[in-house]
Design an enzyme around this catalytic site. Structure first.
Site, short mmCIF file in Angstrom:
data_model
loop_
_atom_site.label_atom_id
_atom_site.label_comp_id
_atom_site.label_asym_id
_atom_site.label_seq_id
_atom_site.Cartn_x
_atom_site.Cartn_y
_atom_site.Cartn_z
N ASP A 148 -0.02 11.23 -0.02
CA ASP A 148 -0.73 12.45 -0.07
C ASP A 148 -2.27 11.20 0.22
O ASP A 148 -2.74 10.66 0.05
CB ASP A 148 -0.92 12.66 -1.59
N GLU B 190 -18.32 6.08 -4.95
CA GLU B 190 -16.82 7.18 -4.99
C GLU B 190 -17.36 8.41 -6.19
O GLU B 190 -16.62 9.78 -6.52
CB GLU B 190 -16.13 6.39 -5.42
N TRP C 85 0.20 -1.39 0.15
CA TRP C 85 -0.16 0.07 0.06
C TRP C 85 0.57 1.13 -0.11
O TRP C 85 1.89 1.28 0.12
CB TRP C 85 -0.60 0.03 1.29
N GLU D 129 -3.73 8.53 -2.04
CA GLU D 129 -2.27 7.60 -1.50
C GLU D 129 -1.49 6.97 -2.71
O GLU D 129 -1.32 5.40 -2.79
CB GLU D 129 -3.16 6.23 -1.59
N GLU D 130 -0.83 8.35 -3.91
CA GLU D 130 -0.31 7.36 -4.72
C GLU D 130 0.66 8.34 -5.26
O GLU D 130 1.58 7.91 -5.78
CB GLU D 130 -1.26 8.66 -6.80
#
Ligand SMILES: *[C@@H]1O[C@H](CO)[C@@H](O)[C@H](O)[C@H]1NC(C)=O
Ligand SMILES: *[C@@H]1O[C@H](CO)[C@@H](O)[C@H](O)[C@H]1NC(C)=O
Ligand SMILES: *[C@@H]1O[C@H](CO)[C@@H](O)[C@H](O)[C@H]1NC(C)=O
Ligand SMILES: *[C@@H]1O[C@H](CO)[C@@H](O)[C@H](O)[C@H]1NC(C)=O
Ligand SMILES: *[C@@H]1O[C@H](CO)[C@@H](O)[C@H](O)[C@H]1NC(C)=O
Length: 597
Positions: free
Chosen positions: A204, A431, A148, A207-208
């Protein structure tokens, strides 16, 4: 097809002959939609919280599940960020009057006390707190071992902000000792983390990207300012809060002269135009803030200029925005280069755009003026073409100030109307919604989408959280420095069996440990307490090289006197540059019994 609208539409037709202004009809329509959707959104968020959430069987008590979706994408986990933002919304709802939310809030408090101590791939809790920046866990609060984007350093700050908001309510309602003994130890861990690690890169909010994120730094700064005030109110020391001015200094470096570059200290080939910046400013919104506050509030000129550049990007990114002119709400996504699930607009960011504008209007109205400068001029031109660089003071309903407020509010409403257009008839959110067709997609019933709808509705309804102290924040130094909390991290671990309601403190001869004043001693947390090990712990930054005399103290219930250990312990803090140290102790002295009051 939209059931709220069909009912309201009928009313509109009946009223259309008596009401002159078409805008009245539209706002009436939107009001009804928002009232209905706000209730659905609040329930939608609650449905995703264990142990009673109807959409998430199996989730542990107090854990917020990101979405019930288990495949494509699998969001059946609890994220520290999403959970904290959701709880901040629920805590504000509670403070605004929804008292039924109290058990859910306490569930979160207890769940987070435990979660902080769970070892995970980001690290462990003790001795250095590295595990606190783990982004996500299984829904029962156990670790997630998959690959992750970690660490994510906004989590501790956001959790502290939610818990501090609740602590302030407890203080205002005669429960200061509860705030101090049960909640402060959790907050203190998170603030120490922020103070120590703010100047290191992390992933961030999407998550990238591994770098420095505007959203993260804004929330980290807020957490330390709020933490310093809360520590003062509780009579404890905040480790880490002294870093706040440096964070504020660093925050100024995201502005490139035209817009906010949301991720810096990274070279990923993107423009840096990102919904990150909108979410950042709304999460540090303070109704009492000045618009030139370096915290970069929604009414700040840089934030407004950035808003326009960002929206103009999205205006040409998605087919469903085709032909919508400048100054009119559009569907908003994460960033122009996004390809995740096809790269689509998000419900939560479209509503955040509206919330941002409601916030700005609230701040101008509260200050009774608006200063348009060269930086913000282009933002206002789209909405009020005759605007010039000058100060507008509040006046009557026809004053330019009032007209600009109406124009910005209508702009905000138009983003909500876009969201409404793409929300299905049953009011459920996901989403994202498709960039070409507007059909919802990706994770269903996303908790954060619901939370964002509620916070937008709060601001539109004039419900503002209390100030977090932007006016008290120390100004940034003239030259920024790469710093971290000074001192040596000392972890105090003590085995002490306690009854429910009994608390443990560490007290000593230094200021950090209360200088033998029980009112200023350091509360220990029981997040690691189990039937196998009655562990209480806390960490504190002590001055390198000093000799400390200390002991543990039991706080009894029912107004019984404190019980002190019968020995004085000593410890020598190692020299500067040393790693943290851990004191492993076991209680020495008489124990307490419940007063059963
Ligand atoms: C969950 O439901 C139980 C049983 O109705 C109730 O006692 C408890 O307070 C609920 N928990 C929360 C967090 O609402
Ligand atoms: C650390 O702080 C300095 C001074 O503000 C800044 O130039 C640098 O980019 C920061 N680095 C990180 C990773 O935060
Ligand atoms: C700002 O500081 C003053 C003086 O210490 C304090 O009374 C007040 O509560 C602070 N405001 C906030 C919102 O923290
Ligand atoms: C030992 O602890 C007590 C508080 O219980 C304190 O008043 C006293 O000064 C301590 N003595 C030394 C030598 O540190
Ligand atoms: C505290 O308890 C744990 C578990 O029982 C034990 O392993 C450890 O040695 C104890 N620590 C001290 C200082 O007695």
């Amino acid at each position: 097809m939209h059931f709220f609208r069909s009912v309201v539409g009928l009313v509109s037709i009946l009223l259309s002959e008596t009401l002159a202004a078409p805008s009245d009809l539209r706002s009436r329509d939107l009001n009804s939609f928002i009232a209905a959707e706000r209730a659905i959104a609040l329930q939608g968020a609650l449905n995703n919280i264990g142990p009673n959430g109807s959409a998430v069987p199996g989730a542990g008590a107090g854990f917020v599940v990101a979405s019930p979706s288990k495949v494509n994408p699998d969001y059946f986990f609890t994220w520290t960020r999403d959970s904290a933002l959701t709880l901040k919304m629920l805590i504000d709802e509670f403070i605004f009057g929804n008292t039924a939310l109290l058990p859910t809030i306490w569930g979160y408090v207890h769940a987070q006390a435990k979660l902080q101590t769970v070892s995970n791939p980001s690290g462990t809790f003790l001795p250095a707190g590295l595990g606190l920046a783990e982004p996500k866990y299984q829904v029962d609060g156990t670790r997630f071992n998959g690959a992750w984007g970690r660490p994510q350093r906004d989590g501790p700050a956001l959790r502290a902000i939610a818990l501090m908001t609740f602590s302030n309510w407890l203080i205002d309602n005669g429960q200061k000792s509860t705030a101090k003994t049960i909640i402060w130890p959790i907050i203190s861990n998170d603030l120490s983390y922020v103070g120590q690690y703010w100047n290191q890169t992390g992933f961030d909010l999407w998550e990238e990207t591994l770098g420095s994120s505007f959203f993260t730094v804004q929330n980290q700064h807020r957490s330390l300012v709020q933490g310093a005030q809360l520590a003062k109110d509780l009579g404890v020391t905040c480790t880490g809060c002294d870093q706040a001015p440096e964070l504020l200094c660093f925050l100024q470096s995201f502005w490139n002269g035209e817009y906010i570059v949301s991720n810096i200290n990274i070279n990923n080939g993107r423009t840096g135009l990102d919904g990150n910046s909108i979410l950042g400013s709304i999460s540090v919104f303070d109704i009492d803030a000045y618009c030139n506050s370096p915290t970069i509030q929604p009414c700040n000129s840089q934030a407004l200029a950035n808003f326009k550049v960002l929206m103009d990007t999205f205006r040409t990114t998605y087919t469903i925005n085709n032909g919508i002119p400048e100054g009119q709400g559009i569907a908003v996504g994460r960033y122009g280069e996004d390809v995740y699930q096809g790269g689509n607009p998000w419900y939560l960011i479209t509503n955040a755009a509206a919330e941002f504008l409601y916030d700005a209007v609230a701040q101008w109205k509260a200050r009774h003026n608006l200063i348009v400068d060269e930086t913000s001029l282009a933002f206002f031109k789209d909405l009020y073409p005759t605007v010039t660089v000058r100060q507008y003071n509040s006046g009557n309903a026809n004053s330019p100030f009032a007209q600009i407020m109406n124009a910005v509010t209508a702009y905000a409403d138009s983003f909500v109307a876009v969201a409404e257009k793409y929300i299905p008839a049953d009011g459920h959110l996901a989403e994202q919604f498709n960039r070409d067709t507007g059909v919802l997609l990706s994770a269903v019933d996303l908790t954060w989408s619901y939370a964002a709808f509620v916070t937008m509705s709060q601001r539109r309804a004039g419900q503002y959280p209390a100030s977090w102290g932007t006016r008290n924040a120390t100004a940034p130094p003239a030259t920024c420095a790469a710093t971290s909390t000074q001192g040596i991290n000392v972890v105090f671990n003590v085995n002490a069996s306690t009854y429910f309601g009994e608390n443990i403190y560490v007290i000593g001869n230094t200021d950090d440990l209360g200088a033998w004043d029980i009112a200023n001693s350091l509360p220990l947390g029981a997040g690691g307490y189990t039937s196998e090990r009655p562990l209480w712990s806390a960490s504190a930054y002590l001055n390198a090289g000093e000799s400390v005399s200390y002991k543990y103290v039991r706080q009894e219930n029912c107004d019984q006197p404190y019980i002190y250990e019968t020995l004085n312990r000593t410890l020598t803090v190692p020299a500067c540059g040393s790693a943290s140290i851990t004191e492993e102790d076991a209680w020495v002295g008489p124990v307490g019994t419940s007063g059963n009051c």
